[in-house]
Design a protein around this motif. Structure first.
Motif, mmCIF file in Angstrom:
data_model
loop_
_atom_site.group_PDB
_atom_site.id
_atom_site.type_symbol
_atom_site.label_atom_id
_atom_site.label_comp_id
_atom_site.label_asym_id
_atom_site.label_seq_id
_atom_site.Cartn_x
_atom_site.Cartn_y
_atom_site.Cartn_z
ATOM 1 N N ASP A 57 -17.376 49.311 -85.365
ATOM 2 C CA ASP A 57 -17.370 49.639 -83.937
ATOM 3 C C ASP A 57 -15.942 49.638 -83.392
ATOM 4 O O ASP A 57 -15.140 48.763 -83.733
ATOM 5 C CB ASP A 57 -18.189 48.617 -83.134
ATOM 6 N N VAL A 58 -15.651 50.614 -82.531
ATOM 7 C CA VAL A 58 -14.402 50.587 -81.760
ATOM 8 C C VAL A 58 -14.749 49.937 -80.436
ATOM 9 O O VAL A 58 -15.589 50.453 -79.690
ATOM 10 C CB VAL A 58 -13.841 52.003 -81.543
ATOM 11 N N VAL A 59 -14.128 48.799 -80.152
ATOM 12 C CA VAL A 59 -14.530 48.001 -79.000
ATOM 13 C C VAL A 59 -13.376 47.798 -78.025
ATOM 14 O O VAL A 59 -12.202 47.874 -78.392
ATOM 15 C CB VAL A 59 -15.057 46.620 -79.447
ATOM 16 N N ILE A 60 -13.748 47.541 -76.788
ATOM 17 C CA ILE A 60 -12.787 47.123 -75.776
ATOM 18 C C ILE A 60 -13.066 45.647 -75.511
ATOM 19 O O ILE A 60 -14.214 45.246 -75.321
ATOM 20 C CB ILE A 60 -12.902 47.967 -74.495
ATOM 21 N N PHE A 61 -12.010 44.826 -75.552
ATOM 22 C CA PHE A 61 -12.200 43.383 -75.430
ATOM 23 C C PHE A 61 -11.034 42.767 -74.670
ATOM 24 O O PHE A 61 -9.973 43.383 -74.498
ATOM 25 C CB PHE A 61 -12.324 42.730 -76.814
ATOM 26 N N ALA A 62 -11.248 41.557 -74.207
ATOM 27 C CA ALA A 62 -10.216 40.819 -73.480
ATOM 28 C C ALA A 62 -9.347 40.064 -74.477
ATOM 29 O O ALA A 62 -9.848 39.299 -75.307
ATOM 30 C CB ALA A 62 -10.868 39.847 -72.500
ATOM 31 N N ALA A 63 -8.048 40.277 -74.397
ATOM 32 C CA ALA A 63 -7.120 39.623 -75.325
ATOM 33 C C ALA A 63 -7.148 38.110 -75.134
ATOM 34 O O ALA A 63 -7.005 37.623 -74.009
ATOM 35 C CB ALA A 63 -5.710 40.145 -75.097
ATOM 36 N N PRO A 64 -7.333 37.342 -76.214
ATOM 37 C CA PRO A 64 -7.299 35.877 -76.099
ATOM 38 C C PRO A 64 -5.873 35.378 -75.987
ATOM 39 O O PRO A 64 -4.916 36.127 -76.206
ATOM 40 C CB PRO A 64 -7.943 35.425 -77.419
ATOM 41 N N ALA A 65 -5.726 34.110 -75.664
ATOM 42 C CA ALA A 65 -4.393 33.525 -75.492
ATOM 43 C C ALA A 65 -3.562 33.635 -76.770
ATOM 44 O O ALA A 65 -2.347 33.817 -76.714
ATOM 45 C CB ALA A 65 -4.529 32.064 -75.067
ATOM 46 N N SER A 66 -4.207 33.558 -77.932
ATOM 47 C CA SER A 66 -3.474 33.607 -79.202
ATOM 48 C C SER A 66 -2.853 34.966 -79.473
ATOM 49 O O SER A 66 -1.992 35.103 -80.344
ATOM 50 C CB SER A 66 -4.420 33.239 -80.355
ATOM 51 N N TRP A 67 -3.263 36.003 -78.732
ATOM 52 C CA TRP A 67 -2.706 37.342 -78.928
ATOM 53 C C TRP A 67 -1.526 37.623 -78.003
ATOM 54 O O TRP A 67 -0.896 38.666 -78.098
ATOM 55 C CB TRP A 67 -3.790 38.400 -78.683
ATOM 56 N N VAL A 68 -1.225 36.696 -77.116
ATOM 57 C CA VAL A 68 -0.208 36.951 -76.097
ATOM 58 C C VAL A 68 1.204 36.808 -76.645
ATOM 59 O O VAL A 68 2.082 37.620 -76.361
ATOM 60 C CB VAL A 68 -0.408 36.009 -74.889
ATOM 61 N N ASN A 69 1.455 35.802 -77.446
ATOM 62 C CA ASN A 69 2.814 35.488 -77.884
ATOM 63 C C ASN A 69 3.470 36.642 -78.632
ATOM 64 O O ASN A 69 2.947 37.139 -79.627
ATOM 65 C CB ASN A 69 2.794 34.259 -78.795
ATOM 66 N N GLY A 70 4.593 37.078 -78.138
ATOM 67 C CA GLY A 70 5.379 38.099 -78.820
ATOM 68 C C GLY A 70 4.804 39.489 -78.786
ATOM 69 O O GLY A 70 5.339 40.388 -79.420
ATOM 70 N N ALA A 71 3.712 39.711 -78.050
ATOM 71 C CA ALA A 71 3.071 41.018 -78.078
ATOM 72 C C ALA A 71 3.271 41.805 -76.796
ATOM 73 O O ALA A 71 2.824 42.931 -76.678
ATOM 74 C CB ALA A 71 1.569 40.849 -78.339
ATOM 75 N N GLY A 72 3.947 41.191 -75.821
ATOM 76 C CA GLY A 72 4.098 41.868 -74.546
ATOM 77 C C GLY A 72 2.758 42.087 -73.882
ATOM 78 O O GLY A 72 2.526 43.083 -73.194
ATOM 79 N N MET A 73 1.860 41.161 -74.094
ATOM 80 C CA MET A 73 0.488 41.300 -73.623
ATOM 81 C C MET A 73 0.110 40.102 -72.765
ATOM 82 O O MET A 73 0.616 38.990 -72.966
ATOM 83 C CB MET A 73 -0.453 41.395 -74.836
ATOM 84 N N GLN A 74 -0.785 40.306 -71.808
ATOM 85 C CA GLN A 74 -1.257 39.224 -70.958
ATOM 86 C C GLN A 74 -2.642 38.760 -71.406
ATOM 87 O O GLN A 74 -3.444 39.567 -71.884
ATOM 88 C CB GLN A 74 -1.319 39.675 -69.504
ATOM 89 N N GLU A 75 -2.903 37.482 -71.241
ATOM 90 C CA GLU A 75 -4.223 36.966 -71.593
ATOM 91 C C GLU A 75 -5.282 37.650 -70.732
ATOM 92 O O GLU A 75 -5.129 37.785 -69.526
ATOM 93 C CB GLU A 75 -4.273 35.454 -71.384
ATOM 94 N N GLY A 76 -6.357 38.105 -71.369
ATOM 95 C CA GLY A 76 -7.425 38.789 -70.649
ATOM 96 C C GLY A 76 -7.222 40.283 -70.545
ATOM 97 O O GLY A 76 -8.118 41.002 -70.098
ATOM 98 N N GLN A 77 -6.043 40.769 -70.946
ATOM 99 C CA GLN A 77 -5.771 42.210 -70.894
ATOM 100 C C GLN A 77 -6.749 42.949 -71.806
ATOM 101 O O GLN A 77 -7.091 42.487 -72.894
ATOM 102 C CB GLN A 77 -4.336 42.479 -71.348
ATOM 103 N N GLN A 78 -7.207 44.107 -71.387
ATOM 104 C CA GLN A 78 -8.161 44.877 -72.179
ATOM 105 C C GLN A 78 -7.453 45.575 -73.334
ATOM 106 O O GLN A 78 -6.431 46.231 -73.152
ATOM 107 C CB GLN A 78 -8.874 45.898 -71.303
#
Length: 230
Positions: A57-78
């Protein structure tokens, strides 16, 4: 005209307040899911329960806190990625292998942007129950689970973070609402045209009736009698 306006407004309201709970349309922002989805593509998502998520499945999900570091991403970002493994699965790759292995067997991935690049870093992860391992189809340009195996959760994400799964086609309910709304426009225009035409016809008929009214011999239609004085 009233019917057309009702169809147009009603269908729009239905899409906004009812369908929004079950479907979502999103513009693809990045290259990570090419060639399946390219930047600028409009994609529909169908809301699903965690237990309905499947491998592939190709899914849309909320980024967890562990995905934030160094990724230029915010927690909860789709985020948009493909599920390649679920709870209990062992997913792995190492340089020299033609592709990923799932539970010790080669994993067929016909959707890859480049079959020669199934991953960019070696990994070997057993996915905890209730979690999933996600990767983009464009492996050379996707900062996904396999590049986060040293993070908390070893790059996996809770299945409960999933909002929805991509749809290959516009959902039937959405297509119906668009059709009804589209039908409302011509009905409104035709109804308005008929109403205006009817009004003009009535005014012309009334004017003709006034002009044709008898005025008596030798008396012009515009004349009037002065009030008599005693």
């Amino acid at each position: 005209m009233v019917l057309g306006a009702t169809l147009f407004v009603g269908a729009g309201s239905w899409m906004r307040y009812v369908l929004a709970d079950d479907y979502r349309m999103q513009v693809i922002p990045s290259e990570s899911m090419r060639p399946t989805h390219s930047p600028g593509d409009l994609v529909w998502f169908d809301r699903v329960a965690p237990q309905e998520v499947r491998r592939g499945d190709v899914v849309i999900f909320a980024a967890p806190a562990s995905w934030v570091n160094g990724a230029g991403m915010q927690e909860g970002q789709q985020v948009l990625e493909r599920v390649v493994a679920l709870g209990g699965d062992r997913i792995a790759w190492e340089p020299g292998r033609a592709g990923l292995t799932l539970n010790g067997k080669p994993l067929a991935e016909p959707y890859l942007m480049d079959a020669a690049v199934p991953a960019t870093m070696s990994f070997d992860v057993t996915v905890p129950e209730g979690r999933m391992f996600l990767m983009g189809d464009n492996r050379s340009n996707s900062f996904d689970s396999h590049l986060r195996v040293r993070d908390e959760g070893r790059g996996t994400v809770p299945v409960s973070a999933v909002w929805g799964v991509t749809r290959a086609e516009v959902p039937d309910a959405v297509a119906l609402a668009v059709l009804v709304s589209a039908c409302g426009v011509p009905v409104f225009l035709v109804g308005g045209g008929l109403g205006i035409g009817s009004l003009v016809a009535r005014r012309r008929a009334a004017k003709a009736a006034r002009n044709a009214a008898p005025t008596g011999p030798g008396r012009p239609a515009w004349s009037y009698e002065a009030a008599s004085s005693d």
